[in-house]
Design a protein around this motif. Structure first.
Motif, mmCIF file in Angstrom:
data_model
loop_
_atom_site.group_PDB
_atom_site.id
_atom_site.type_symbol
_atom_site.label_atom_id
_atom_site.label_comp_id
_atom_site.label_asym_id
_atom_site.label_seq_id
_atom_site.Cartn_x
_atom_site.Cartn_y
_atom_site.Cartn_z
ATOM 1 N N ASN A 2 0.852 -1.188 0.000
ATOM 2 C CA ASN A 2 0.000 0.000 0.000
ATOM 3 C C ASN A 2 0.885 1.234 0.000
ATOM 4 O O ASN A 2 1.632 1.474 0.951
ATOM 5 C CB ASN A 2 -0.914 0.000 1.229
ATOM 6 N N GLU A 3 0.817 2.041 -1.059
ATOM 7 C CA GLU A 3 1.686 3.212 -1.205
ATOM 8 C C GLU A 3 0.890 4.494 -0.976
ATOM 9 O O GLU A 3 -0.123 4.737 -1.624
ATOM 10 C CB GLU A 3 2.297 3.227 -2.604
ATOM 11 N N LEU A 4 1.369 5.330 -0.064
ATOM 12 C CA LEU A 4 0.735 6.620 0.192
ATOM 13 C C LEU A 4 1.089 7.590 -0.924
ATOM 14 O O LEU A 4 2.268 7.820 -1.215
ATOM 15 C CB LEU A 4 1.198 7.174 1.542
ATOM 16 N N LEU A 5 0.062 8.174 -1.559
ATOM 17 C CA LEU A 5 0.284 9.095 -2.668
ATOM 18 C C LEU A 5 0.126 10.547 -2.261
ATOM 19 O O LEU A 5 0.925 11.391 -2.637
ATOM 20 C CB LEU A 5 -0.701 8.794 -3.810
ATOM 21 N N LEU A 6 -0.941 10.853 -1.535
ATOM 22 C CA LEU A 6 -1.216 12.235 -1.134
ATOM 23 C C LEU A 6 -1.769 12.268 0.275
ATOM 24 O O LEU A 6 -2.406 11.310 0.723
ATOM 25 C CB LEU A 6 -2.237 12.883 -2.067
ATOM 26 N N ILE A 7 -1.529 13.366 0.969
ATOM 27 C CA ILE A 7 -2.182 13.622 2.255
ATOM 28 C C ILE A 7 -2.924 14.959 2.161
ATOM 29 O O ILE A 7 -2.656 15.765 1.278
ATOM 30 C CB ILE A 7 -1.186 13.631 3.440
ATOM 31 N N ASN A 8 -3.893 15.146 3.047
ATOM 32 C CA ASN A 8 -4.665 16.386 3.100
ATOM 33 C C ASN A 8 -5.327 16.712 1.765
ATOM 34 O O ASN A 8 -5.394 17.865 1.348
ATOM 35 C CB ASN A 8 -3.780 17.566 3.532
ATOM 36 N N ALA A 9 -5.837 15.672 1.090
ATOM 37 C CA ALA A 9 -6.463 15.889 -0.228
ATOM 38 C C ALA A 9 -7.937 16.244 -0.099
ATOM 39 O O ALA A 9 -8.602 16.426 -1.116
ATOM 40 C CB ALA A 9 -6.304 14.636 -1.075
ATOM 41 N N GLY A 10 -8.464 16.361 1.100
ATOM 42 C CA GLY A 10 -9.870 16.729 1.278
ATOM 43 C C GLY A 10 -10.752 15.533 1.532
ATOM 44 O O GLY A 10 -10.326 14.376 1.462
ATOM 45 N N SER A 11 -12.014 15.800 1.814
ATOM 46 C CA SER A 11 -12.980 14.737 2.146
ATOM 47 C C SER A 11 -13.576 14.173 0.859
ATOM 48 O O SER A 11 -14.659 14.552 0.437
ATOM 49 C CB SER A 11 -14.068 15.281 3.053
ATOM 50 N N MET A 12 -12.843 13.259 0.229
ATOM 51 C CA MET A 12 -13.278 12.757 -1.077
ATOM 52 C C MET A 12 -14.459 11.790 -0.926
ATOM 53 O O MET A 12 -14.516 10.990 -0.008
ATOM 54 C CB MET A 12 -12.114 12.092 -1.814
ATOM 55 N N THR A 13 -15.414 11.916 -1.840
ATOM 56 C CA THR A 13 -16.576 11.034 -1.844
ATOM 57 C C THR A 13 -16.579 10.095 -3.056
ATOM 58 O O THR A 13 -17.319 9.116 -3.054
ATOM 59 C CB THR A 13 -17.884 11.835 -1.836
ATOM 60 N N SER A 14 -15.805 10.391 -4.093
ATOM 61 C CA SER A 14 -15.656 9.453 -5.201
ATOM 62 C C SER A 14 -14.478 9.885 -6.065
ATOM 63 O O SER A 14 -14.027 11.020 -6.003
ATOM 64 C CB SER A 14 -16.926 9.369 -6.050
#
Length: 362
Positions: free
Chosen positions: A349-361
């Protein structure tokens, strides 16, 4: 905080993120709780991280819940209050495809949960909370319906209606002539153990086939053929939030109760554990499973990584070869986005982004 300052802060934070993961290129189109952004990070080890585009500004509808491609150069955004809106590929508002807001009960948790669009015949499927509440039991009625045009007017054909209080539905998808629908538990913590009962739609993944003239029937290859079980493809889900289907893969992301979020690679007839287990931990020891329980292919504990998984999709393009064949998903609370290797590879599992917002889709 002034708007310009807010944008500068967001730009600075995302620049730091991209610098941390320099040497890679990522592009995401993410429907957020407030608006839809497209993050494009472009950077190498020799060049400081830059944004090709920082934020794509557009007329954001209130309460966006899902984003879909609409032909080669357009996008659809569905809102919790029952709108499906067409944008071009530069996010210029084009038109309203569908408006069922008069039928939808909309609040913080309730509304239109999900929709999909089938290109070959412009068929739309929607899952929403009806504004007709069952007052005697204080339960909401959720509808899954096909919407199609006949003689220039939209017609609604109801597939199923369910009563419940929580976790009504978190995803549906057309695949060829089939329709997959994920249904959550009807009541918090599954007090009557309906999720493990095949005669209930609570906590089930359903599969239907769409026939000519938009007639609907349970898929013939569904594993359970008793009268009240023919729609069920798999079961044992708590709060499935987004599913993904392609030729070889069916994935359901399931939101946990208070400890674990999980990603499930779904097979026909599989039992994915709730409410006997939450992730890989036991929740109710008193229930005896009728079939062996399937373990998630990946799970994470509540904490830094987040508290509410948002399922995504398997990347099938060629623009970003390092993401090819990986499952891209995130967490609604933490705003983290990951890429998960799928079997037969080990579940890295690779972390790509942090703090990208509350994504719903995605």
């Amino acid at each position: 905080m002034p708007k310009k300052l807010s944008l500068l802060v967001m730009f600075f934070v995302l620049s730091l993120i991209l610098y941390k993961y320099r040497g890679k290129i990522y592009e995401f189109k993410v429907s957020l709780a407030q608006c839809t952004f497209k993050f494009i990070g472009e950077h190498t080890a020799d060049v400081k991280p830059i944004f090709s585009k920082e934020i794509i500004p557009f007329d954001c509808p209130p309460n966006p819940i899902e984003v879909r491609l609409y032909g080669p150069n357009q996008n659809l955004i569905g809102t919790k209050d029952g709108l499906i809106i067409i944008y071009d590929n530069k996010w210029k508002l084009k038109d309203t495809l569908l408006n069922i807001s008069s039928k939808v009960f909309h609040s913080y948790y309730e509304g239109m949960f999900s929709f999909d669009w089938r290109p070959k015949d412009s068929l739309v499927v929607v899952h929403y909370i009806s504004n007709q509440k069952k007052l005697k039991t204080n339960e909401f009625k959720s509808n899954v319906s096909l919407i199609y045009k006949s003689n220039g007017k939209f017609k609604e054909k109801n597939i199923l209606s369910l009563l419940g209080k929580v976790h009504f539905g978190g995803g549906l998808q057309f695949y060829k002539n089939d329709l997959y629908i994920a249904i959550g538990e009807e009541h918090m913590n599954d007090p009557k153990n309906k999720v493990q009962t095949l005669n209930s739609f609570s906590g089930k993944l359903l599969k239907y086939t769409i026939l000519d003239n938009f007639n609907v029937t349970p898929a013939k290859d569904n594993p359970f053929q008793q009268k009240k079980q023919r729609e069920v493809y798999a079961y044992g889900f708590r709060n499935p939030f987004r599913l993904f289907k392609n030729e070889n893969t069916l994935i359901v992301a399931d939101v946990g109760h208070d400890r674990i979020e999980e990603i499930n690679l779904v097979k026909k007839g599989g039992n994915y554990g709730w409410s006997i287990k939450e992730g890989n931990r036991f929740y109710k020891h008193s229930i005896k499973p009728k079939a062996a329980l399937e373990e998630p292919i990946y799970a994470y504990n509540h904490g830094v990584d987040g508290f509410s998984v948002t399922g995504g999709l398997v990347y099938e393009g060629n623009k970003f070869p390092n993401l090819k064949g990986k499952y891209i998903y995130g967490d609604f609370i933490s705003g983290r986005i990951w890429a998960l290797d799928l079997p037969p590879n080990k579940p890295k599992n690779e972390l790509l982004l942090i703090n990208a917002g509350s994504m719903t889709s995605f």
